[in-house]
Design a protein around this motif. Structure first.
Motif, PDB file in Angstrom:
ATOM      1  N   GLN A 134      19.460  19.110  10.790  1.00 47.11           N
ATOM      2  CA  GLN A 134      20.792  18.897  10.246  1.00 47.11           C
ATOM      3  C   GLN A 134      21.743  19.823  10.993  1.00 47.11           C
ATOM      4  OE1 GLN A 134      21.265  20.029   6.057  1.00 47.11           O
ATOM      5  NE2 GLN A 134      22.332  18.090   5.787  1.00 47.11           N
ATOM      6  N   ARG A 177      28.718  21.008   4.421  1.00 52.14           N
ATOM      7  CA  ARG A 177      29.360  20.038   3.527  1.00 52.14           C
ATOM      8  C   ARG A 177      29.016  20.266   2.048  1.00 52.14           C
ATOM      9  NH1 ARG A 177      31.921  18.097   0.958  1.00 52.14           N
ATOM     10  NH2 ARG A 177      32.745  16.024   0.568  1.00 52.14           N
ATOM     11  N   SER A 191      18.813   9.888   1.300  1.00 46.08           N
ATOM     12  CA  SER A 191      19.103   8.461   1.500  1.00 46.08           C
ATOM     13  C   SER A 191      19.530   7.761   0.214  1.00 46.08           C
ATOM     14  CB  SER A 191      17.867   7.764   2.077  1.00 46.08           C
ATOM     15  OG  SER A 191      16.797   7.880   1.161  1.00 46.08           O
ATOM     16  N   ASP A 241      27.048  19.551   8.874  1.00 41.69           N
ATOM     17  CA  ASP A 241      26.506  18.739   7.784  1.00 41.69           C
ATOM     18  C   ASP A 241      25.960  19.618   6.664  1.00 41.69           C
ATOM     19  OD1 ASP A 241      27.181  16.384   8.939  1.00 41.69           O
ATOM     20  OD2 ASP A 241      25.190  15.913   9.733  1.00 41.69           O
ATOM     21  N   ASP A 287      24.344  15.472   1.222  1.00 37.87           N
ATOM     22  CA  ASP A 287      23.326  15.968   2.149  1.00 37.87           C
ATOM     23  C   ASP A 287      22.965  14.839   3.117  1.00 37.87           C
ATOM     24  OD1 ASP A 287      21.042  16.845   3.454  1.00 37.87           O
ATOM     25  OD2 ASP A 287      20.297  17.940   1.701  1.00 37.87           O
ATOM     26  N   SER A 288      23.198  15.078   4.419  1.00 34.95           N
ATOM     27  CA  SER A 288      22.994  14.008   5.407  1.00 34.95           C
ATOM     28  C   SER A 288      21.529  13.567   5.477  1.00 34.95           C
ATOM     29  CB  SER A 288      23.462  14.486   6.786  1.00 34.95           C
ATOM     30  OG  SER A 288      22.677  15.606   7.174  1.00 34.95           O
ATOM     31  N   ARG A 289      20.583  14.367   4.977  1.00 37.64           N
ATOM     32  CA  ARG A 289      19.171  14.003   5.056  1.00 37.64           C
ATOM     33  C   ARG A 289      18.747  13.115   3.893  1.00 37.64           C
ATOM     34  NH1 ARG A 289      17.615  20.231   5.157  1.00 37.64           N
ATOM     35  NH2 ARG A 289      19.093  20.028   3.449  1.00 37.64           N
TER      36      ARG A 289
END
Lengths: 161, 235
Positions: free
Chosen positions: B132, B139, B184, B136, B180-182
């Motif tokens: 990441q 954020r 889904s 990110d 959280d960009s990780r």
């Protein structure tokens, strides 16, 4: 097991020592309910002009009493504050970065309301001190202007049925 | 050493009193003592029946949130010199009181679990960690600090009025994964929070932000979740 139920009363809630955000929220609620109450009274009172015109005239005279003049100032305050504070909330909602300055913004909404209310209160209370009714002078001038634009020699058009 | 009066709202479910009542304790304290030290002193040397939660005593376990002089604080993070010689200590508002300063937090943790506060990612795990970028990570940095002490949720007038409201703490923990960009499953969490007991019960009162002992900008985080729901629906 006996457990004490959660406090739900307004008086219990008011014991919490919240800061600007909590007090502006309470004021926002109170002014909102005040405006609603005013609107209900206003609709009922205006409706009487159709059915009982004398009653309506009576209402208008009542509003010239000191009590109602101060009440009207309160209504004006409610509208101004609710509008400005509501604008603050909308700004914060769409631009969360503004929330970093939420205390200052809350004071700004309150401060602008007080500033606006200084001349407004003066104009609305002046008749109690023998001053003119707000808008009366402008109304008189408008009537004068209308009469001035109508030439005295204009022939009266007779409309025959 | 200085004299201090600690007024505690006490309640004993096995006692005769039907309602909680205040009890004063006059004790000696150092200005640098914490309110927790004063409570410990009372429990250890004055009245062993006094009941409260505490664990790490260093502001990170989130056990000793209580109402100190009318506002939610951690007893282990407030110094006696900052609260004066008369201190009122009460249990958190909006929760049922079990005994003295101990409140029933079952509903609070159920609401926390309802927002799926864990990483959801069904894709095949990479050989090493899921990378990441610092941007990110930044954020959602603020909302990673939550210690689940419930100071925010029990300072919220919307929560006092309606215990079905999911509450600020749960929204903060949803925010931590939504952005959280990780992860889904932000859509799933936004769907849960778009419920009538979700984020829209928030009236931006800021009591939560003022109460947070970790100085999380709680109302701002809730605002960001509200916006995410709104913009997601309009596209």
């Amino acid at each position: 097991m006996a457990i004490v139920d959660r406090a739900k009363s307004l008086s219990a809630a008011l014991t919490y020592r919240g800061r600007e955000g909590m007090w502006t929220w309470i004021l926002h609620r109170a002014t909102g309910l005040g405006i609603l109450l005013f609107l209900i009274i206003h609709v009922v009172e205006t409706a009487t002009v159709i059915y009982w015109p004398q009653l309506y005239e009576g209402f208008l005279d009542t509003y010239k009493s000191a009590f109602f003049r101060f009440a009207e100032v309160l209504i004006f305050f409610s509208v101004v504050y609710h509008a400005l504070n509501g604008t603050r909330i909308i700004v914060q909602d769409f631009w969360p970065l503004a929330m970093r300055r939420q205390r200052q913004l809350a004071w700004a909404a309150g401060g602008l309301t007080v500033l606006a209310m200084i001349p407004i209160t003066f104009l609305m209370i002046r008749p109690l001190l023998g001053g003119p009714e707000p808008g009366e002078e402008r109304h008189r001038q408008r009537i004068e202007r209308q009469q001035a634009t109508v030439p005295a020699t204009t022939p009266v058009v007779q409309v025959t049925p | 050493m200085a004299k201090a009066t600690i007024r505690i709202l006490r309640y004993n479910p096995e006692g005769d009193a039907a309602a909680p009542a205040h009890q004063d304790f006059a004790i000696d304290v150092e200005p640098t003592d914490r309110v927790l030290d004063a409570l410990n002193h009372i429990k250890w040397y004055v009245d062993g029946t006094l009941t409260f939660r505490r664990s790490c005593a260093h502001g990170i376990c989130g056990s000793d949130a209580m109402r100190i002089n009318g506002v939610n604080r951690l007893a282990c993070k407030v110094l006696m010199r900052d609260v004066g010689s008369r201190v009122t200590v009460e249990p958190l508002m909006g929760f049922r009181v079990i005994k003295d300063l101990v409140v029933d937090m079952d509903a609070f943790f159920a609401q926390y679990r309802s927002v799926l506060p864990y990483l959801i990612n069904d894709s095949r795990p990479p050989e090493r960690e899921r990378l990441q970028s610092p941007e990110d990570r930044e954020r959602f940095d603020d909302t990673t600090k939550c210690i689940l002490c419930a100071a925010c949720t029990t300072s919220c007038p919307s929560y006092w009025a309606n215990e079905e409201f999911v509450g600020p703490a749960a929204i903060v923990n949803a925010h931590r994964f939504i952005f959280d960009s990780r992860d889904s499953a932000p859509g799933e969490r936004l769907e849960i929070l778009n419920n009538r007991e979700g984020v829209w019960r928030c009236r931006t009162i800021f009591n939560c932000s003022e109460a947070c002992p970790r100085e999380i900008k709680v109302t701002k985080a809730i605002g960001e979740v509200k916006r995410a729901i709104l913009y997601r629906q309009s596209t």
